[in-house]
Design a protein around this motif. Structure first.
Motif, PDB file in Angstrom:
ATOM      1  N   LEU A  58       0.817  -1.211   0.000  1.00 44.54           N
ATOM      2  CA  LEU A  58       0.000   0.000   0.000  1.00 44.54           C
ATOM      3  C   LEU A  58       0.854   1.266   0.000  1.00 44.54           C
ATOM      4  CD1 LEU A  58      -2.808   1.328   0.129  1.00 44.54           C
ATOM      5  CD2 LEU A  58      -2.591   1.298   2.632  1.00 44.54           C
ATOM      6  N   ALA A  59       1.721   1.440   1.003  1.00 48.04           N
ATOM      7  CA  ALA A  59       2.449   2.701   1.134  1.00 48.04           C
ATOM      8  C   ALA A  59       3.817   2.456   1.762  1.00 48.04           C
ATOM      9  CB  ALA A  59       1.644   3.698   1.966  1.00 48.04           C
ATOM     10  N   TYR A  60       4.670   3.463   1.626  1.00 44.45           N
ATOM     11  CA  TYR A  60       6.053   3.345   2.105  1.00 44.45           C
ATOM     12  C   TYR A  60       6.534   4.710   2.575  1.00 44.45           C
ATOM     13  CZ  TYR A  60      11.169   3.184   1.810  1.00 44.45           C
ATOM     14  OH  TYR A  60      12.513   3.289   2.083  1.00 44.45           O
ATOM     15  N   ALA A  61       7.347   4.704   3.641  1.00 40.32           N
ATOM     16  CA  ALA A  61       8.055   5.900   4.092  1.00 40.32           C
ATOM     17  C   ALA A  61       9.456   5.488   4.518  1.00 40.32           C
ATOM     18  CB  ALA A  61       7.317   6.581   5.244  1.00 40.32           C
ATOM     19  N   GLY A  62      10.443   6.291   4.154  1.00 39.36           N
ATOM     20  CA  GLY A  62      11.828   5.970   4.497  1.00 39.36           C
ATOM     21  C   GLY A  62      12.764   7.024   3.938  1.00 39.36           C
ATOM     22  N   LEU A  63      14.005   6.659   3.733  1.00 41.91           N
ATOM     23  CA  LEU A  63      15.006   7.606   3.255  1.00 41.91           C
ATOM     24  C   LEU A  63      14.571   8.283   1.960  1.00 41.91           C
ATOM     25  CD1 LEU A  63      18.250   5.535   3.974  1.00 41.91           C
ATOM     26  CD2 LEU A  63      17.386   7.498   5.272  1.00 41.91           C
ATOM     27  N   GLU A  64      13.944   7.513   1.088  1.00 40.50           N
ATOM     28  CA  GLU A  64      13.545   8.052  -0.210  1.00 40.50           C
ATOM     29  C   GLU A  64      12.431   9.084  -0.119  1.00 40.50           C
ATOM     30  OE1 GLU A  64      15.054   3.840  -0.642  1.00 40.50           O
ATOM     31  OE2 GLU A  64      13.681   4.947   0.687  1.00 40.50           O
ATOM     32  N   ASN A 163     -10.433  14.907   6.195  1.00 43.47           N
ATOM     33  CA  ASN A 163      -9.961  15.893   5.218  1.00 43.47           C
ATOM     34  C   ASN A 163      -8.725  15.408   4.473  1.00 43.47           C
ATOM     35  OD1 ASN A 163     -11.956  17.880   5.909  1.00 43.47           O
ATOM     36  ND2 ASN A 163     -10.774  18.319   7.761  1.00 43.47           N
ATOM     37  N   TYR A 164      -8.616  14.092   4.325  1.00 49.24           N
ATOM     38  CA  TYR A 164      -7.424  13.540   3.676  1.00 49.24           C
ATOM     39  C   TYR A 164      -7.811  12.528   2.606  1.00 49.24           C
ATOM     40  CZ  TYR A 164      -2.692  11.704   3.155  1.00 49.24           C
ATOM     41  OH  TYR A 164      -1.475  11.341   2.646  1.00 49.24           O
ATOM     42  N   ASN A 165      -7.157  12.609   1.461  1.00 48.12           N
ATOM     43  CA  ASN A 165      -7.445  11.709   0.346  1.00 48.12           C
ATOM     44  C   ASN A 165      -6.203  10.972  -0.142  1.00 48.12           C
ATOM     45  OD1 ASN A 165     -10.282  12.428   0.033  1.00 48.12           O
ATOM     46  ND2 ASN A 165      -9.522  14.422  -0.685  1.00 48.12           N
ATOM     47  N   GLY A 166      -5.138  10.969   0.644  1.00 49.55           N
ATOM     48  CA  GLY A 166      -3.892  10.330   0.227  1.00 49.55           C
ATOM     49  C   GLY A 166      -3.915   8.829   0.401  1.00 49.55           C
ATOM     50  N   VAL A 167      -2.779   8.202   0.055  1.00 50.82           N
ATOM     51  CA  VAL A 167      -2.707   6.744   0.049  1.00 50.82           C
ATOM     52  C   VAL A 167      -2.777   6.158   1.455  1.00 50.82           C
ATOM     53  CG1 VAL A 167      -0.171   6.766  -0.001  1.00 50.82           C
ATOM     54  CG2 VAL A 167      -1.418   4.753  -0.841  1.00 50.82           C
ATOM     55  N   PHE A 168      -2.156   6.849   2.429  1.00 51.27           N
ATOM     56  CA  PHE A 168      -2.197   6.367   3.819  1.00 51.27           C
ATOM     57  C   PHE A 168      -2.153   7.534   4.794  1.00 51.27           C
ATOM     58  CE2 PHE A 168       0.276   4.679   7.574  1.00 51.27           C
ATOM     59  CZ  PHE A 168      -0.822   4.079   8.172  1.00 51.27           C
ATOM     60  N   LEU A 169      -0.986   8.137   4.956  1.00 49.93           N
ATOM     61  CA  LEU A 169      -0.805   9.307   5.805  1.00 49.93           C
ATOM     62  C   LEU A 169       0.187  10.234   5.128  1.00 49.93           C
ATOM     63  CD1 LEU A 169      -0.387   7.660   9.363  1.00 49.93           C
ATOM     64  CD2 LEU A 169      -2.389   8.942   8.577  1.00 49.93           C
ATOM     65  N   PRO A 170       0.183  11.525   5.448  1.00 48.10           N
ATOM     66  CA  PRO A 170       1.210  12.415   4.922  1.00 48.10           C
ATOM     67  C   PRO A 170       2.612  11.896   5.274  1.00 48.10           C
ATOM     68  CG  PRO A 170      -0.544  13.688   5.908  1.00 48.10           C
ATOM     69  CD  PRO A 170      -0.828  12.254   6.239  1.00 48.10           C
ATOM     70  N   GLY A 171       3.522  12.019   4.325  1.00 43.98           N
ATOM     71  CA  GLY A 171       4.865  11.494   4.520  1.00 43.98           C
ATOM     72  C   GLY A 171       5.076  10.128   3.893  1.00 43.98           C
ATOM     73  N   TYR A 172       3.984   9.497   3.490  1.00 44.90           N
ATOM     74  CA  TYR A 172       4.050   8.195   2.825  1.00 44.90           C
ATOM     75  C   TYR A 172       3.772   8.371   1.331  1.00 44.90           C
ATOM     76  CZ  TYR A 172       3.966   5.754   7.321  1.00 44.90           C
ATOM     77  OH  TYR A 172       4.278   5.296   8.575  1.00 44.90           O
ATOM     78  N   GLU A 173       4.384   7.524   0.546  1.00 46.47           N
ATOM     79  CA  GLU A 173       4.092   7.490  -0.876  1.00 46.47           C
ATOM     80  C   GLU A 173       3.547   6.111  -1.241  1.00 46.47           C
ATOM     81  OE1 GLU A 173       8.417   6.185  -2.763  1.00 46.47           O
ATOM     82  OE2 GLU A 173       7.927   8.329  -2.632  1.00 46.47           O
ATOM     83  N   ALA A 174       2.854   6.034  -2.350  1.00 48.93           N
ATOM     84  CA  ALA A 174       2.317   4.750  -2.790  1.00 48.93           C
ATOM     85  C   ALA A 174       3.455   3.768  -3.011  1.00 48.93           C
ATOM     86  CB  ALA A 174       1.513   4.932  -4.068  1.00 48.93           C
ATOM     87  N   TRP A 175       3.246   2.551  -2.562  1.00 49.31           N
ATOM     88  CA  TRP A 175       4.251   1.490  -2.719  1.00 49.31           C
ATOM     89  C   TRP A 175       3.727   0.494  -3.747  1.00 49.31           C
ATOM     90  CZ3 TRP A 175       4.773  -2.987   1.288  1.00 49.31           C
ATOM     91  CH2 TRP A 175       5.745  -3.899   0.868  1.00 49.31           C
TER      92      TRP A 175
END
Length: 385
Positions: A58-64, A163-175
């Protein structure tokens, strides 16, 4: 169904609804938002949960994505979101958590309409602050979060995402991933069980009642959950709409070390013992999970000699259930089918329950004896009984 049984069901339904009515409405919860585990290697853990349990990327957060101290992989299956987080630095609370507990549940996040109000309501009633309300935003909207502490190092985070429509939470991108094994049919989190020290069950049951407005759905004592050697006690706490259920276990005095004591020893204190996830087709789910390498507790064959007499007529084939090790129990509203994995990490701590409810709202009391015997057999193999 006889008139007597109809009366019993009516009385039972009335009793259950009265219990839910006792849950106060000052903290409305829509459901479980996500569960976050701190783990030693999130990338490998994600591969395991995708392969063995049928979760999807679903989503990913990390160095990238600009995060410097941790990496998180988010997995999804129907309404279940699982977050796996690993520290990227030695000196961090996440590293300390893993050193003390091994892989385990850190966050049980609760989906609410108003995170600020949920935080205010619970802290005014005595909840210890984990973090104050904060707003996170990106191009797709904003999320409000706030956190409180519960048993051990476990925390609840209130998540407001209207009020959010992103993939998971702010700071995460779609994985996106080319490797996405099919679903195993898991639908949602049915309940999550906390293990606490001897003498602490009532304290935390009171916490959920007084601080979060929950009600006591059912209580099990050492006469209900025991064998010749070990025992435990449990209180099941539920919120008003019944979507959140937290059984709280403590050990009871026995001749040998109980499963709760073993957990507390290896986890290094109180924590989430197991996550119960629901399915609409447990035969399919367990067949798939067994093929994918998930190990389940062994149910003694003699269990199935009398289960038919105890639960009556069911839709499933008993021989199939026996071959898969699935247990059955009935209450006044219907029946349920359930099975328990072995621990999903090397420490004998966190495990999963797979459950299918066919009307029943209970927790498989009729299976407790067989379940305890199976757990004790595993403890004996580990030399920890």
């Amino acid at each position: 169904m006889t008139t007597h049984n109809l009366k019993s069901v009516t009385n039972y339904n009335y009793g259950i609804e009265k219990i839910f009515d006792k849950a106060q409405d000052f903290l409305p919860i829509n459901g479980t938002d996500y569960v976050e585990l701190y783990v030693g290697n999130a990338k490998q853990a994600a591969h395991y949960y995708k392969t063995a349990f049928g979760f999807q990327s679903l989503a990913y957060a990390g160095l990238e994505t600009g995060v410097r101290d941790r990496v998180s992989y988010v997995l999804v299956q129907d309404k279940i979101r699982l977050v796996l987080t690993t520290p990227l630095v030695n000196d961090s609370p996440i590293s300390d958590h893993i050193k003390k507990h091994g892989d385990g549940v850190k966050v049980i996040a609760l989906w609410v309409d108003d995170a600020r109000e949920a935080f205010k309501a619970t802290t005014e009633r005595g909840a210890e602050v984990y973090f104050e309300p904060m707003v996170e935003s990106d191009a797709t909207g904003e999320v409000v979060k706030a956190g409180i502490r519960t048993y051990g190092d476990t925390v609840h985070i209130f998540v407001e995402r209207k009020n959010y429509n992103g993939v998971f939470l702010p700071g995460y991108e779609a994985w996106t991933s080319e490797y996405n094994p099919g679903s195993c049919g898991l639908k949602y989190i049915d309940h999550m069980v906390g293990n606490v020290e001897l003498g602490s069950m009532n304290k935390w049951a009171d916490f959920y009642a007084n601080v979060m407005g929950f009600a006591n759905l059912v209580t099990f004592d050492d006469k209900d959950i025991s064998t010749q050697y070990t025992a435990l006690m449990s209180k099941v706490m539920t919120n008003g709409n019944g979507r959140i259920k937290f059984p709280i276990n403590e050990p009871a005095i026995g001749l040998k070390k109980s499963q709760v004591e073993e957990y507390l020893d290896f986890y290094g204190g109180p924590g989430c013992q197991h996550i119960a996830v629901a399915t609409d087709d447990i035969v399919f789910t367990i067949s798939e999970m067994r093929k994918r390498g998930v190990e389940f507790l062994y149910v003694p064959g003699k269990y199935y000699d009398t289960v038919g007499e105890r639960v009556g007529e069911i839709a499933e084939d008993m021989a199939t259930l026996k071959s898969l090790g699935i247990m059955v129990d009935r209450d006044e509203e219907g029946y349920l089918l359930q099975i328990f994995t072995k621990p999903v990490e090397d420490r004998p701590t966190l495990f999963f329950e797979i459950i299918q409810r066919k009307g029943a709202r209970s927790f498989g009391k009729g299976n407790f004896q067989a379940l305890f015997e199976s757990i004790e057999a595993e403890q004996e193999r580990r030399g920890t009984l």
